[in-house]
Design an enzyme around this catalytic site. Structure first.
Site, PDB file in Angstrom:
ATOM      1  N   LYS A  87     110.763  34.068 138.278  1.00 36.23           N
ATOM      2  CA  LYS A  87     110.419  35.346 138.016  1.00 36.23           C
ATOM      3  C   LYS A  87     108.994  35.779 138.384  1.00 36.23           C
ATOM      4  O   LYS A  87     108.618  36.749 138.785  1.00 36.23           O
ATOM      5  CB  LYS A  87     110.739  36.024 136.766  1.00 36.23           C
ATOM      6  CG  LYS A  87     112.135  35.940 136.312  1.00 36.23           C
ATOM      7  CD  LYS A  87     112.791  36.268 135.129  1.00 36.23           C
ATOM      8  CE  LYS A  87     114.011  36.126 134.571  1.00 36.23           C
ATOM      9  NZ  LYS A  87     114.119  34.769 134.670  1.00 36.23           N
ATOM     10  N   ASP A 119     110.354  36.204 129.239  1.00 35.52           N
ATOM     11  CA  ASP A 119     111.469  35.506 129.509  1.00 35.52           C
ATOM     12  C   ASP A 119     111.505  34.720 128.382  1.00 35.52           C
ATOM     13  O   ASP A 119     111.649  33.239 129.053  1.00 35.52           O
ATOM     14  CB  ASP A 119     111.665  35.072 130.904  1.00 35.52           C
ATOM     15  CG  ASP A 119     113.210  34.801 131.399  1.00 35.52           C
ATOM     16  OD1 ASP A 119     113.911  35.153 130.669  1.00 35.52           O
ATOM     17  OD2 ASP A 119     113.131  34.028 132.311  1.00 35.52           O
ATOM     18  N   ALA A 164     108.086  29.001 133.502  1.00 33.44           N
ATOM     19  CA  ALA A 164     108.924  28.011 134.393  1.00 33.44           C
ATOM     20  C   ALA A 164     110.532  27.984 134.286  1.00 33.44           C
ATOM     21  O   ALA A 164     111.098  28.539 133.360  1.00 33.44           O
ATOM     22  CB  ALA A 164     108.538  26.656 133.534  1.00 33.44           C
ATOM     23  N   PRO A 165     110.913  27.883 135.373  1.00 35.79           N
ATOM     24  CA  PRO A 165     110.399  27.181 136.656  1.00 35.79           C
ATOM     25  C   PRO A 165     109.603  28.274 137.604  1.00 35.79           C
ATOM     26  O   PRO A 165     109.333  27.674 138.645  1.00 35.79           O
ATOM     27  CB  PRO A 165     111.764  26.452 137.248  1.00 35.79           C
ATOM     28  CG  PRO A 165     112.837  27.431 137.104  1.00 35.79           C
ATOM     29  CD  PRO A 165     112.432  27.819 135.719  1.00 35.79           C
ATOM     30  N   GLY A 166     109.646  29.321 137.274  1.00 36.28           N
ATOM     31  CA  GLY A 166     108.634  30.256 138.043  1.00 36.28           C
ATOM     32  C   GLY A 166     109.522  31.053 138.872  1.00 36.28           C
ATOM     33  O   GLY A 166     108.772  31.896 139.778  1.00 36.28           O
ATOM     34  N   ASP A 174     103.615  28.387 130.552  1.00 36.71           N
ATOM     35  CA  ASP A 174     104.473  27.824 129.832  1.00 36.71           C
ATOM     36  C   ASP A 174     104.359  26.623 129.009  1.00 36.71           C
ATOM     37  O   ASP A 174     102.983  26.081 129.237  1.00 36.71           O
ATOM     38  CB  ASP A 174     105.719  27.329 131.167  1.00 36.71           C
ATOM     39  CG  ASP A 174     107.282  27.048 130.264  1.00 36.71           C
ATOM     40  OD1 ASP A 174     108.065  28.045 130.667  1.00 36.71           O
ATOM     41  OD2 ASP A 174     107.185  25.991 129.800  1.00 36.71           O
ATOM     42  N   CYS A 199     106.255  32.816 129.620  1.00 36.60           N
ATOM     43  CA  CYS A 199     107.517  31.844 129.609  1.00 36.60           C
ATOM     44  C   CYS A 199     107.971  31.632 130.902  1.00 36.60           C
ATOM     45  O   CYS A 199     109.069  31.967 131.346  1.00 36.60           O
ATOM     46  CB  CYS A 199     108.877  32.108 128.589  1.00 36.60           C
ATOM     47  SG  CYS A 199     108.186  32.561 126.883  1.00 36.60           S
ATOM     48  N   ASP A 239     101.222  27.423 124.511  1.00 37.72           N
ATOM     49  CA  ASP A 239     102.007  27.949 123.633  1.00 37.72           C
ATOM     50  C   ASP A 239     101.904  29.506 123.562  1.00 37.72           C
ATOM     51  O   ASP A 239     100.691  29.885 122.994  1.00 37.72           O
ATOM     52  CB  ASP A 239     102.004  27.449 122.163  1.00 37.72           C
ATOM     53  CG  ASP A 239     102.977  27.749 121.328  1.00 37.72           C
ATOM     54  OD1 ASP A 239     103.805  28.926 121.581  1.00 37.72           O
ATOM     55  OD2 ASP A 239     103.506  27.152 120.302  1.00 37.72           O
ATOM     56  N   CYS A 287     118.413  35.216 128.504  1.00 41.40           N
ATOM     57  CA  CYS A 287     119.895  35.062 129.360  1.00 41.40           C
ATOM     58  C   CYS A 287     120.869  34.723 128.306  1.00 41.40           C
ATOM     59  O   CYS A 287     121.662  33.807 128.387  1.00 41.40           O
ATOM     60  CB  CYS A 287     119.810  34.080 130.462  1.00 41.40           C
ATOM     61  SG  CYS A 287     119.130  32.560 129.769  1.00 41.40           S
TER      62      CYS A 287
HETATM   63  C1  LIG Z   1     114.285  31.165 129.971  1.00 40.90           C
HETATM   64  S1  LIG Z   1     113.245  30.003 130.655  1.00 40.90           S
HETATM   65  C2  LIG Z   1     112.154  30.877 131.429  1.00 40.90           C
HETATM   66  C3  LIG Z   1     112.663  30.895 132.965  1.00 40.90           C
HETATM   67  C4  LIG Z   1     111.632  31.526 133.927  1.00 40.90           C
HETATM   68  N1  LIG Z   1     110.911  32.775 133.374  1.00 40.90           N
HETATM   69  C5  LIG Z   1     112.131  31.976 135.361  1.00 40.90           C
HETATM   70  O1  LIG Z   1     112.429  32.705 135.798  1.00 40.90           O
HETATM   71  O2  LIG Z   1     111.945  30.739 136.156  1.00 40.90           O
HETATM   72  C6  LIG Z   1     112.260  29.717 129.064  1.00 40.90           C
HETATM   73  C7  LIG Z   1     111.040  29.120 129.132  1.00 40.90           C
HETATM   74  O3  LIG Z   1     110.326  29.182 127.956  1.00 40.90           O
HETATM   75  C8  LIG Z   1     109.298  27.950 127.930  1.00 40.90           C
HETATM   76  N2  LIG Z   1     108.753  27.758 126.615  1.00 40.90           N
HETATM   77  C9  LIG Z   1     109.454  27.607 125.258  1.00 40.90           C
HETATM   78  N3  LIG Z   1     108.782  27.809 124.288  1.00 40.90           N
HETATM   79  C10 LIG Z   1     107.761  28.408 124.746  1.00 40.90           C
HETATM   80  C11 LIG Z   1     106.369  28.833 124.113  1.00 40.90           C
HETATM   81  N4  LIG Z   1     106.343  28.801 122.791  1.00 40.90           N
HETATM   82  N5  LIG Z   1     105.603  29.399 124.832  1.00 40.90           N
HETATM   83  C12 LIG Z   1     105.684  29.352 126.089  1.00 40.90           C
HETATM   84  N6  LIG Z   1     106.560  28.906 126.663  1.00 40.90           N
HETATM   85  C13 LIG Z   1     107.710  28.462 126.135  1.00 40.90           C
HETATM   86  C14 LIG Z   1     110.359  26.942 127.995  1.00 40.90           C
HETATM   87  O4  LIG Z   1     109.668  25.718 128.493  1.00 40.90           O
HETATM   88  C15 LIG Z   1     110.978  27.394 129.431  1.00 40.90           C
HETATM   89  O5  LIG Z   1     110.501  26.992 130.597  1.00 40.90           O
END
Ligand SMILES: C[S@@+](CC[C@H](N)C(=O)[O-])C[C@H]1O[C@@H](n2cnc3c(N)ncnc32)[C@H](O)[C@@H]1O
Length: 438
Positions: free
Chosen positions: A260, A322, A256-258, A277, A254, A303, A375
Site C-alpha cells: 500500500k 493497515d 510491511a511488505p509495502g 513497521d 503498519c 512501534d 483484512c
Molecule cells: C496487515 S500487515 C500490513 C500490510 C501492508 N500495509 C501492505 O499493504 O503491504 C500488518 C503489519 O503490521 C505490523 N505491525 C504489527 N504490530 C505493529 C506495531 N505495533 N507497530 C507497527 N507495525 C506493526 C506487522 O509487522 C505487519 O507488517
C-alpha cells in the site's frame, strides 16, 4: 539428493498444524528441496489442499483407523491426508497417488507402516461414501474451526456459508497497474498482445486487472520495469480511499511488505511518505518493493503504538493504519490461517488495534484523514473498533465510503465479493480544531 514430493508435503503440513509455523514460512523451505517448478507447484497444491480439507481428511482417517498416528509418527499421519487428498481432489491416477504415497512413507522412516497406508488409501478409493459429510458437525462439513464458524454465523446470519465457501476456493491473480509508469488501458493492450486473458471488472478501480489464469508474474509484460504489482483488488482500495495529494505528509504506520505504501506513492509521487513497521525483517521487503518501482519513502522500524520513540513532532495530513489483524478475510489465499489463529487471539488483536488507532490519531493534523484497514471479517476488529473510537473522540468524524458500503461504521468487503479478498475500511476525518473527550 532428490526428495519425494509427498514426503516434503507431509512434513510441511505437520510443521504448520502441529508446530504452528505459517505456510508462508514452511512451504518455501519445502519447495527449496523440490527439483523443479512442476514439483514445487504440486507441493503447494497438496499443502493448500490439506489445509483446506483438514477436518474431512481427519474424519475419513478416523473411520478407517482405530487411532491416529502420534509422536514421531505424526508426519506419517499427514502423509495419509496427502494421499487421501490426492485420491479425492486431484487428477493424479489413483495407482500413482497410492504408490507414490507409500514410497514417501519410506522416506519418512515409516517402513513398518506401508501396509497400513496402502490399506487406508485403497479403502478410500473403494468407498466414496466415506466423504459423505451431510450429517457431520459444521466444523467438518465446512472445514473450518467451530469457533470461527460461530463468529461468522453471529456476524453474518444470512451469508456465513457463502464466506466459508469462498474460503475454500483458489484466489485469482490481481494486478495493480502502476499508473505513474503506464496507463492501465495501455497495459491491458500489452497483455492482449502477449495473448494473456484478463478482465477489468471494477469501474471504481480502473488500475485493477484480474488475470483469467495465474502465471509466473516475472513473465508478464513490464515486470522488471515496475509496470505492475501483485495485489488483491480489495487491498487496492486503500490508497484510493486515502486520496493523498502531492506534497502531503503521509504515514503508513503498519507498512510491511509495502504494497500500500508503493500504491500511495504511485498515485501521489510527490507525497512525503513515512513507512513504518515494527518488524525490521519485513521492512527489507518494503525497501525491495520501493526500489523495484523506483519510489522513495522514509522507512522506520518502530512501534506505531509508541510514537514517543520515533515521532519527530510534525503532524501528518494522511495516515494509513493497515493494522495487524486475524487475517480472517484472506483465508482463501492463506488456508492455514484458520488453524493457526485461535479464538483468544481476537480480543488481544482488538486491544492492539485500538491502541495503535488512539496513538496515531494524535499524529494526524486537524483537517486530516486517517484510513483504518484490516483484512478481517470479524466485527470486533472492524465496526466495533470504529464505534468505540468514535465514542471516545469527538474530533473524529466518519467519512462516507463508496456506495457499496452499507455498514454504519465502515465498509466491510466479504471474501468472494467481486472475486476479492475480505477487507474492512473506515475513513476518519479529524475536525479542524482539536477537542478530545476525556
Ligand atoms: C496487515 S500487515 C500490513 C500490510 C501492508 N500495509 C501492505 O499493504 O503491504 C500488518 C503489519 O503490521 C505490523 N505491525 C504489527 N504490530 C505493529 C506495531 N505495533 N507497530 C507497527 N507495525 C506493526 C506487522 O509487522 C505487519 O507488517
Amino acid at each position: 539428493m532428490s526428495h519425494n514430493i509427498r514426503a516434503l508435503a507431509a512434513r510441511c503440513c505437520y510443521d504448520v498444524v502441529d508446530q504452528g509455523l505459517s505456510l508462508s514460512e514452511a512451504l518455501p523451505k519445502a519447495q527449496a528441496l523440490a527439483d523443479n517448478a512442476l514439483d514445487k507447484a504440486l507441493l503447494q497444491e497438496m499443502c493448500f489442499g490439506v489445509m483446506r480439507y483438514l477436518p474431512q481428511l481427519e474424519a475419513v482417517c478416523s473411520q478407517l483407523m482405530s487411532k491416529p498416528l502420534i509422536k514421531q509418527l505424526r508426519p506419517l499421519q499427514f502423509l495419509l491426508y496427502i494421499g487421501i487428498y490426492q485420491l479425492k481432489f486431484m487428477r493424479i491416477p489413483d495407482h500413482a497417488a497410492i504408490s507414490e504415497t507409500v514410497d514417501a512413507a519410506r522416506e519418512l522412516k515409516g517402513q513398518s507402516l506401508t501396509r497400513l497406508i496402502n490399506g487406508v488409501l485403497r479403502n478410500v478409493q473403494r468407498q466414496p461414501a466415506l466423504f459423505d459429510f451431510s450429517a457431520a458437525p459444521d466444523a467438518i462439513k465446512y472445514n473450518h474451526p467451530g469457533w470461527l464458524i460461530n463468529e461468522l454465523q453471529q456476524a453474518y446470519p444470512d451469508n456465513w456459508q457463502a464466506i466459508l465457501d469462498a474460503n475454500q476456493h483458489k484466489a485469482p491473480l490481481w494486478l495493480r497497474i502502476n499508473v505513474s509508469k503506464i496507463h492501465p488501458t495501455d497495459y491491458a493492450a500489452a497483455l492482449t498482445r502477449a495473448g494473456i486473458d484478463y478482465s477489468r471488472p471494477l469501474a471504481d478501480l480502473p488500475a485493477a486487472i484480474k488475470l483469467a489464469q495465474a502465471q509466473d508474474v516475472t513473465t508478464l509484460p513490464g515486470y522488471s520495469d515496475g509496470w505492475f504489482s501483485v495485489q488483491d483488488a480489495a487491498a487496492q482500495y486503500a490508497a484510493v480511499l486515502l486520496n493523498t495529494e502531492d506534497g502531503q505528509r503521509v504515514l503508513d504506520a503498519c507498512c510491511a511488505p509495502g504494497g500500500k505504501s508503493c500504491h500511495i506513492l504511485e498515485l501521489a509521487p510527490q507525497a512525503e511518505l513515512t513507512a513504518l513497521d515494527k518488524d525490521p525483517k519485513r521492512l527489507l521487503r518494503v525497501h525491495d518493493n520501493l526500489a523495484r518501482l523506483g519510489l522513495t519513502a522514509t522507512v522506520i522500524a518502530a512501534d506505531a503504538a509508541e510514537p514517543d520513540s520515533w515521532w519527530q513532532g510534525k503532524q501528518f495530513d494522511r495516515i494509513l493504519l493497515d493494522v495487524p489483524c486475524s487475517a480472517s478475510g484472506v483465508i482463501r489465499r492463506h488456508p492455514d490461517i484458520r488453524w493457526l489463529r485461535k479464538k483468544a487471539d481476537i480480543a488481544a488483536l482488538a486491544e492492539l488495534q485500538q491502541r495503535i488507532l488512539k496513538q496515531c490519531w494524535q499524529l494526524l493534523a486537524p483537517g486530516g484523514t486517517l484510513l483504518y484497514a484490516t483484512c478481517s471479517v470479524l466485527p470486533q476488529e472492524n465496526q466495533q473498533q470504529i464505534a468505540r473510537f468514535l465514542q471516545q473522540h469527538s474530533d473524529a468524524q466518519l467519512s462516507p465510503l463508496p456506495a457499496q458500503a452499507t455498514q454504519q461504521y465502515g465498509w466491510q468487503l466479504l471474501p468472494g465479493d467481486h472475486d476479492m479478498d475480505g477487507f474492512f475500511y473506515a475513513c476518519l476525518n479529524k475536525a479542524a480544531t482539536h477537542s478530545e473527550k476525556a
